[in-house]
Design a protein around this motif. Structure first.
Motif, mmCIF file in Angstrom:
data_model
loop_
_atom_site.group_PDB
_atom_site.id
_atom_site.type_symbol
_atom_site.label_atom_id
_atom_site.label_comp_id
_atom_site.label_asym_id
_atom_site.label_seq_id
_atom_site.Cartn_x
_atom_site.Cartn_y
_atom_site.Cartn_z
ATOM 1 N N GLY A 5 -12.026 26.717 68.656
ATOM 2 C CA GLY A 5 -11.600 26.196 69.943
ATOM 3 C C GLY A 5 -10.726 27.170 70.722
ATOM 4 O O GLY A 5 -10.509 26.995 71.910
ATOM 5 N N HIS A 6 -10.202 28.189 70.036
ATOM 6 C CA HIS A 6 -9.397 29.210 70.727
ATOM 7 C C HIS A 6 -10.279 29.933 71.737
ATOM 8 O O HIS A 6 -11.391 30.330 71.429
ATOM 9 N N SER A 7 -9.773 30.077 72.940
ATOM 10 C CA SER A 7 -10.542 30.781 73.962
ATOM 11 C C SER A 7 -9.630 31.737 74.721
ATOM 12 O O SER A 7 -8.406 31.634 74.665
ATOM 13 N N GLY A 8 -10.249 32.662 75.408
ATOM 14 C CA GLY A 8 -9.488 33.628 76.179
ATOM 15 C C GLY A 8 -10.400 34.549 76.957
ATOM 16 O O GLY A 8 -11.610 34.347 77.020
ATOM 17 N N GLU A 9 -9.791 35.565 77.530
ATOM 18 C CA GLU A 9 -10.517 36.567 78.299
ATOM 19 C C GLU A 9 -10.072 37.935 77.808
ATOM 20 O O GLU A 9 -8.899 38.145 77.489
ATOM 21 N N TYR A 10 -11.016 38.867 77.731
ATOM 22 C CA TYR A 10 -10.713 40.203 77.236
ATOM 23 C C TYR A 10 -11.600 41.203 77.957
ATOM 24 O O TYR A 10 -12.633 40.836 78.524
ATOM 25 N N PHE A 11 -11.233 42.467 77.920
ATOM 26 C CA PHE A 11 -12.056 43.483 78.574
ATOM 27 C C PHE A 11 -13.289 43.803 77.730
ATOM 28 O O PHE A 11 -13.289 43.654 76.517
ATOM 29 N N LEU A 12 -14.347 44.255 78.393
ATOM 30 C CA LEU A 12 -15.597 44.593 77.703
ATOM 31 C C LEU A 12 -15.448 45.859 76.869
ATOM 32 O O LEU A 12 -15.881 45.905 75.718
ATOM 33 N N VAL A 13 -14.897 46.893 77.457
ATOM 34 C CA VAL A 13 -14.645 48.162 76.774
ATOM 35 C C VAL A 13 -13.341 48.719 77.319
ATOM 36 O O VAL A 13 -12.900 48.350 78.408
ATOM 37 N N GLY A 14 -12.734 49.625 76.576
ATOM 38 C CA GLY A 14 -11.495 50.204 77.064
ATOM 39 C C GLY A 14 -10.953 51.254 76.135
ATOM 40 O O GLY A 14 -11.562 51.597 75.118
ATOM 41 N N PHE A 15 -9.773 51.746 76.502
ATOM 42 C CA PHE A 15 -9.098 52.747 75.686
ATOM 43 C C PHE A 15 -7.602 52.687 75.911
ATOM 44 O O PHE A 15 -7.125 52.103 76.886
ATOM 45 N N SER A 16 -6.878 53.303 74.984
ATOM 46 C CA SER A 16 -5.432 53.399 75.097
ATOM 47 C C SER A 16 -4.992 54.759 74.559
ATOM 48 O O SER A 16 -5.206 55.052 73.385
ATOM 49 N N PRO A 17 -4.408 55.583 75.420
ATOM 50 C CA PRO A 17 -3.937 56.900 74.973
ATOM 51 C C PRO A 17 -2.575 56.776 74.288
ATOM 52 O O PRO A 17 -1.538 57.008 74.883
ATOM 53 N N ARG A 18 -2.589 56.398 73.040
ATOM 54 C CA ARG A 18 -1.348 56.194 72.293
ATOM 55 C C ARG A 18 -0.793 57.526 71.819
ATOM 56 O O ARG A 18 -1.487 58.532 71.822
ATOM 57 N N LYS A 19 0.470 57.517 71.391
ATOM 58 C CA LYS A 19 1.119 58.773 70.988
ATOM 59 C C LYS A 19 0.408 59.458 69.839
ATOM 60 O O LYS A 19 0.179 60.663 69.867
ATOM 61 N N ALA A 20 0.070 58.717 68.801
ATOM 62 C CA ALA A 20 -0.547 59.327 67.620
ATOM 63 C C ALA A 20 -2.021 59.663 67.875
ATOM 64 O O ALA A 20 -2.451 60.787 67.666
ATOM 65 N N LYS A 21 -2.791 58.692 68.297
ATOM 66 C CA LYS A 21 -4.223 58.869 68.518
ATOM 67 C C LYS A 21 -4.646 58.086 69.746
ATOM 68 O O LYS A 21 -3.914 57.233 70.231
ATOM 69 N N ILE A 22 -5.838 58.377 70.213
ATOM 70 C CA ILE A 22 -6.421 57.608 71.310
ATOM 71 C C ILE A 22 -7.219 56.470 70.687
ATOM 72 O O ILE A 22 -8.068 56.703 69.822
ATOM 73 N N SER A 23 -6.949 55.257 71.108
ATOM 74 C CA SER A 23 -7.695 54.092 70.636
ATOM 75 C C SER A 23 -8.808 53.795 71.625
ATOM 76 O O SER A 23 -8.573 53.714 72.829
ATOM 77 N N LEU A 24 -10.014 53.641 71.105
ATOM 78 C CA LEU A 24 -11.168 53.272 71.911
ATOM 79 C C LEU A 24 -11.599 51.874 71.484
ATOM 80 O O LEU A 24 -11.672 51.584 70.292
ATOM 81 N N TYR A 25 -11.889 51.024 72.448
ATOM 82 C CA TYR A 25 -12.219 49.636 72.157
ATOM 83 C C TYR A 25 -13.663 49.344 72.539
ATOM 84 O O TYR A 25 -14.045 49.438 73.706
ATOM 85 N N PHE A 26 -14.452 49.015 71.510
ATOM 86 C CA PHE A 26 -15.843 48.623 71.669
ATOM 87 C C PHE A 26 -16.025 47.289 70.955
ATOM 88 O O PHE A 26 -15.213 46.913 70.115
ATOM 89 N N ALA A 27 -17.125 46.611 71.243
ATOM 90 C CA ALA A 27 -17.396 45.323 70.611
ATOM 91 C C ALA A 27 -17.502 45.466 69.096
ATOM 92 O O ALA A 27 -18.121 46.398 68.598
ATOM 93 N N THR A 28 -16.879 44.541 68.390
ATOM 94 C CA THR A 28 -17.038 44.484 66.941
ATOM 95 C C THR A 28 -18.187 43.531 66.620
ATOM 96 O O THR A 28 -18.534 42.681 67.427
ATOM 97 N N GLY A 29 -18.763 43.703 65.454
ATOM 98 C CA GLY A 29 -19.859 42.837 65.036
ATOM 99 C C GLY A 29 -21.224 43.331 65.470
ATOM 100 O O GLY A 29 -22.240 42.750 65.104
ATOM 101 N N ASP A 30 -21.265 44.394 66.242
ATOM 102 C CA ASP A 30 -22.524 44.953 66.716
ATOM 103 C C ASP A 30 -22.973 46.047 65.745
ATOM 104 O O ASP A 30 -22.279 47.048 65.570
ATOM 105 N N HIS A 31 -24.125 45.867 65.123
ATOM 106 C CA HIS A 31 -24.615 46.847 64.150
ATOM 107 C C HIS A 31 -24.961 48.180 64.813
ATOM 108 O O HIS A 31 -24.920 49.222 64.169
ATOM 109 N N GLU A 32 -25.280 48.155 66.090
ATOM 110 C CA GLU A 32 -25.558 49.399 66.812
ATOM 111 C C GLU A 32 -24.310 50.276 66.888
ATOM 112 O O GLU A 32 -24.405 51.490 66.883
#
Length: 142
Positions: A64-91
């Motif tokens: 029942g938890h719902s929300g809104e999130y971005f489709l793809v994105g990134f965050s240039p963090r101090k240690a590393k750059i985080s890239l955000y892609f869909a999880t659960g996709d075998h591709e």
């Protein structure tokens, strides 16, 4: 009631990138901004204080938890750059095999610098993630 902390804000993406002290990280952020904007077709928006997201979708979990999130994105963090892609996709896993130097977390792909990765594979990861999420959550978000 649980409240999602990562929400779209009205903050400036350019101001956020300009505040990055490490010049290489700043240059990588601008390069990623151009690539994600071009491939996704969405305008960059800040999500939370450090994430740059493109597009959005609404989800509802079986709990029942719902929300809104971005489709793809990134965050240039101090240690590393985080890239955000869909999880659960075998591709995603197939594409990551040819991505270049990276590590993965639960929902992120981490890179040290953009020069370590294959840009064509990055573009395909962006496209595939958007297609996957739009198919999983049709008629929602941007």
């Amino acid at each position: 009631m649980y409240e999602l902390k990562t929400k779209e804000t009205g903050e400036s993406v350019i101001a956020f990138i300009e505040a990055i002290e490490n010049e290489r990280k700043k240059a990588d952020a601008y390069r990623l901004l151009d690539i994600f904007t071009e491939v996704s077709g969405y305008k960059a928006k800040m999500w939370g204080p450090t994430m740059i997201g493109f597009g959005s979708y609404r989800y509802t979990y079986p709990t029942g938890h719902s929300g809104e999130y971005f489709l793809v994105g990134f965050s240039p963090r101090k240690a590393k750059i985080s890239l955000y892609f869909a999880t659960g996709d075998h591709e995603r896993e197939r594409l990551l095999a040819d991505f270049g130097k990276h590590t993965t977390g639960k929902s992120c792909v981490y890179v040290n610098k953009v020069d370590d990765i294959d840009i064509d594979v990055l573009k395909e990861l962006i496209r595939q993630s958007i297609l996957f999420l739009q198919a999983a959550y049709p008629d929602q978000g941007e």
